[in-house]
Structures are given as structure tokens and as C-alpha cells.
Design a protein around this motif. Structure first.
Motif, short mmCIF file in Angstrom:
data_model
loop_
_atom_site.label_atom_id
_atom_site.label_comp_id
_atom_site.label_asym_id
_atom_site.label_seq_id
_atom_site.Cartn_x
_atom_site.Cartn_y
_atom_site.Cartn_z
N THR A 115 0.79 -1.23 0.00
CA THR A 115 0.00 0.00 0.00
C THR A 115 0.83 1.29 0.00
O THR A 115 0.30 2.34 -0.34
CB THR A 115 -0.93 0.04 1.23
OG1 THR A 115 -0.12 -0.03 2.40
CG2 THR A 115 -1.91 -1.13 1.21
N ALA A 116 2.07 1.22 0.37
CA ALA A 116 2.89 2.44 0.45
C ALA A 116 3.14 3.00 -0.94
O ALA A 116 3.17 2.26 -1.94
CB ALA A 116 4.20 2.13 1.13
N ILE B 251 16.49 -4.88 1.35
CA ILE B 251 15.22 -4.35 0.84
C ILE B 251 14.06 -4.92 1.65
O ILE B 251 13.17 -4.19 2.11
CB ILE B 251 15.07 -4.70 -0.66
CG1 ILE B 251 16.09 -3.92 -1.48
CG2 ILE B 251 13.65 -4.41 -1.15
CD1 ILE B 251 16.20 -4.38 -2.92
N ILE B 252 14.08 -6.23 1.83
CA ILE B 252 12.97 -6.87 2.54
C ILE B 252 12.93 -6.46 4.01
O ILE B 252 11.85 -6.40 4.61
CB ILE B 252 13.09 -8.41 2.37
CG1 ILE B 252 12.77 -8.77 0.93
CG2 ILE B 252 12.18 -9.16 3.34
CD1 ILE B 252 13.02 -10.20 0.57
N SER B 253 14.08 -6.12 4.55
CA SER B 253 14.09 -5.69 5.95
C SER B 253 13.31 -4.40 6.16
O SER B 253 12.93 -4.07 7.29
CB SER B 253 15.53 -5.50 6.43
OG SER B 253 16.10 -4.32 5.88
N ALA B 254 13.09 -3.66 5.08
CA ALA B 254 12.37 -2.40 5.19
C ALA B 254 10.90 -2.52 4.82
O ALA B 254 10.18 -1.53 4.80
CB ALA B 254 13.03 -1.35 4.30
N LEU B 255 10.47 -3.75 4.52
CA LEU B 255 9.10 -3.93 4.04
C LEU B 255 8.29 -4.80 5.00
O LEU B 255 8.83 -5.65 5.70
CB LEU B 255 9.12 -4.59 2.65
CG LEU B 255 9.88 -3.86 1.56
CD1 LEU B 255 9.91 -4.69 0.30
CD2 LEU B 255 9.28 -2.49 1.29
N GLU B 256 7.01 -4.58 4.95
CA GLU B 256 6.06 -5.43 5.68
C GLU B 256 4.79 -5.52 4.84
O GLU B 256 4.63 -4.83 3.84
CB GLU B 256 5.75 -4.84 7.05
CG GLU B 256 5.05 -3.48 6.98
CD GLU B 256 4.80 -2.90 8.36
OE1 GLU B 256 5.28 -3.50 9.33
OE2 GLU B 256 4.15 -1.85 8.44
N ARG B 257 3.88 -6.42 5.29
CA ARG B 257 2.61 -6.56 4.54
C ARG B 257 1.43 -6.34 5.47
O ARG B 257 1.55 -6.43 6.67
CB ARG B 257 2.52 -7.95 3.92
CG ARG B 257 3.38 -8.09 2.71
CD ARG B 257 3.65 -9.53 2.45
NE ARG B 257 4.38 -10.10 3.57
CZ ARG B 257 5.06 -11.23 3.51
NH1 ARG B 257 5.13 -11.88 2.41
NH2 ARG B 257 5.69 -11.72 4.56
#
Lengths: 148, 160
Positions: free
Chosen positions: B96-97, B154-160
Motif C-alpha cells: 500500500t505504500a 530491501i525486505i528488511s524495510a518492508l512489511e505486509r
């Protein structure tokens, strides 16, 4: 080898067209070519190709004329695909660990060549060219008939 | 028929040109192309957890670099290291970001070329909550031949 009459040649061309269409669909499915919006236009082109092949088989001149226009649309999408694949590879240059430190310093021609020859980036540059070939088949199959 | 040839001949020319254009490129640096799997398997190593970086042989190269740096740090200030925690990375929702928000999060996480990577993150949406290991995103990003550890950053900065 016997001589092909116009009907047989047309049928052969249409068969080649359907073969190309089917092969391209299979390749796009294998590539899962639907993960973003800009991966959808080739599917539109394939639908248009299917319609064009159906129209090319009909006797009416107007149908074959429409088939040629659809072939032109397919060709435009295919050439756009080549461009966008090169552009995507070009944009991927700084992301590749081999180029991340040097990409911006490379001459523009080198960067373009590297992207266009898939030396960097994930996009198969010439893949959409298959649609051009299928469009060409459609055009050839819509040649004027003896009754015209 | 003649009218058809006016269309067919240029189209044929285009097809031939497309067919003749394939070629090999010249890499800018002699660095061998690392496998995508290596990039994917590399473990992100925050300062407090550097020892985990040596767990996998597949990530030996990346781990060596990070471990060396961390060892030097812990050697100079062992007491401080014992109490140091990883810097809090502000996570953003990958589904959503906005691209700008993702880019900012990636920059905060220290991802190089955050602008370009944020575009890729946005492009391959959506990411299923059931994909706990971010397999889809890892697979897509690996196609770009990223450096060791970049995908994990990259994934460390993302969530769902």
C-alpha cells in the motif's frame, strides 16, 4: 513437390500464424507475463492477432482489410515491447552488482548496447519480435484473391 | 496483392532487423556474475547479529565482509557491542505504500540505488501475506543480479 494453389498457400500461412500465436501464448505463460500492468499489452496483441487470423480466413475484402489493420496494431505493440524491454534493461543497470559502481560512468552508447543486447537486466529484448512475424503472416494471408 | 506487399515488405524488414540484432555485451567490470540464488540466500546482518551471517556456506563471501567489519567493531568496544541493538528500520507496507515512501524506507535501511529498487518493489505488487519468506519478491529481484545482501536489506524495510 507439387505447386501450391492460392487456397493452400493461404491455409498454410494461417496455420503458421496460429502456430506462432500459440507458441507466443505458451512462452508468456511460462514467463508469467502478468505480474505488472505493463506486462499486459502483449496479451492484448495476442487477442488482436487471434481476431486478425480469423478475419484473414474470411472471403470479404473488408474483413481482410480489418485484419491488416489489426496486424499493424500488433506490430506497433511488438515494437513498443522491444523498446520497453531495452528501456527496462537500461534502468536495471545500476542494480546489477557488476555495473552498480560504473554504470553512470559508462558511455551512453555502451550502456545502450549493453541493455539492448541483454548484457544487463532481465528482459528478453527480441521476444516480442515474434509478434511481428505473426503479424507479417496475417498480412501475407490477406492477399487479394482471384475472385476479388 | 501489390498493396499487401507495401505492408509486407517493411514488416519483413523489421522482422529481419530484429532477428539480426542479437549479440553479446561487454561487462563493465570483470566481476563474475554471481548467481541469483546467492543473492537471495544472503542473510542480512545487523550489528547485533553478525554471527548469524556465517551460518550458510552459500553466503560465505558476503558474510566474510560483514563479519570482518563487525569483529573490528566488537574488538574495539566489546562492552558497547554487548548492549547494542540493531537500528530500528522503519518498515513500510509493500502493498500500500507509495513509491516515495518505499524509497525513503529503503534509503533508511541503507539500500543502494533505493530509487530504482523502489520502482521494482512497486511493479511486482501485490505480495501475499502467506508468502512469509517474500519468495515472489526475492525471485523477481534476483533477476537483476543484485549484490550480496541487497535483497535482504530491501525486505528488511518492508512489511505486509
Amino acid at each position: 513437390m507439387g505447386r501450391l494453389d492460392g487456397l493452400s498457400a493461404r491455409a498454410g500461412l494461417l496455420a503458421l500464424g496460429w502456430l506462432g500465436l500459440t507458441g507466443t501464448v505458451a512462452q508468456l505463460v511460462l514467463d508469467r507475463h502478468w505480474s505488472s500492468f505493463w506486462q499486459l499489452p502483449p496479451w492484448l496483441a495476442l487477442i488482436a492477432t487471434g481476431f486478425a487470423l480469423r478475419l484473414a480466413a474470411r472471403a470479404e475484402a473488408s474483413s481482410r482489410r480489418l485484419a491488416r489493420w489489426l496486424a499493424l496494431l500488433v506490430t506497433a505493440i511488438a515494437l513498443a515491447g522491444v523498446y520497453f524491454h531495452i528501456e527496462g534493461n537500461y534502468q536495471a543497470g545500476p542494480l546489477d552488482q557488476r555495473f552498480s559502481a560504473t554504470w553512470e560512468a559508462l558511455p551512453l552508447a555502451t550502456r545502450l548496447w549493453t541493455a539492448a543486447t541483454q548484457g544487463v537486466g532481465p528482459s528478453p529484448v527480441l521476444a516480442s519480435g515474434a509478434l511481428v512475424m505473426t503479424a507479417l503472416v496475417v498480412v501475407l494471408a490477406t492477399g487479394r484473391r482471384a475472385a476479388d | 496483392m501489390r498493396a499487401n506487399m507495401w505492408i509486407a515488405v517493411p514488416l519483413g524488414g523489421v522482422a529481419l532487423i530484429l532477428g539480426a540484432c542479437a549479440g553479446e555485451s561487454v561487462p563493465a567490470t570483470p566481476t563474475p556474475r554471481a548467481s541469483a540464488a546467492t543473492a537471495q540466500l544472503t542473510t542480512t546482518v545487523p550489528p547485533s547479529a553478525a554471527t548469524t551471517a556465517t551460518k550458510s556456506a552459500a553466503t560465505a563471501a558476503a558474510s566474510a565482509t560483514v563479519s570482518t567489519a563487525t569483529t573490528a567493531t566488537t574488538g574495539s568496544t566489546p562492552a558497547a557491542t554487548a548492549t547494542t541493538t540493531a537500528p530500528a528500520v522503519r518498515k513500510v507496507n509493500a502493498n500500500t505504500a507509495t513509491r516515495a515512501e518505499i524509497q525513503a524506507a529503503l534509503e533508511a535501511a541503507g539500500v543502494p540505488n533505493a530509487s530504482n529498487w523502489s520502482r521494482e518493489v512497486v511493479e511486482y505488487r501485490p505480495y501475499a501475506a502467506t508468502d512469509t519468506n517474500w519468495s515472489k519478491l526475492r525471485g523477481e529481484l534476483a533477476k537483476y543480479n543484485p549484490g550480496p545482501g541487497v535483497v535482504d536489506l530491501i525486505i528488511s524495510a518492508l512489511e505486509r
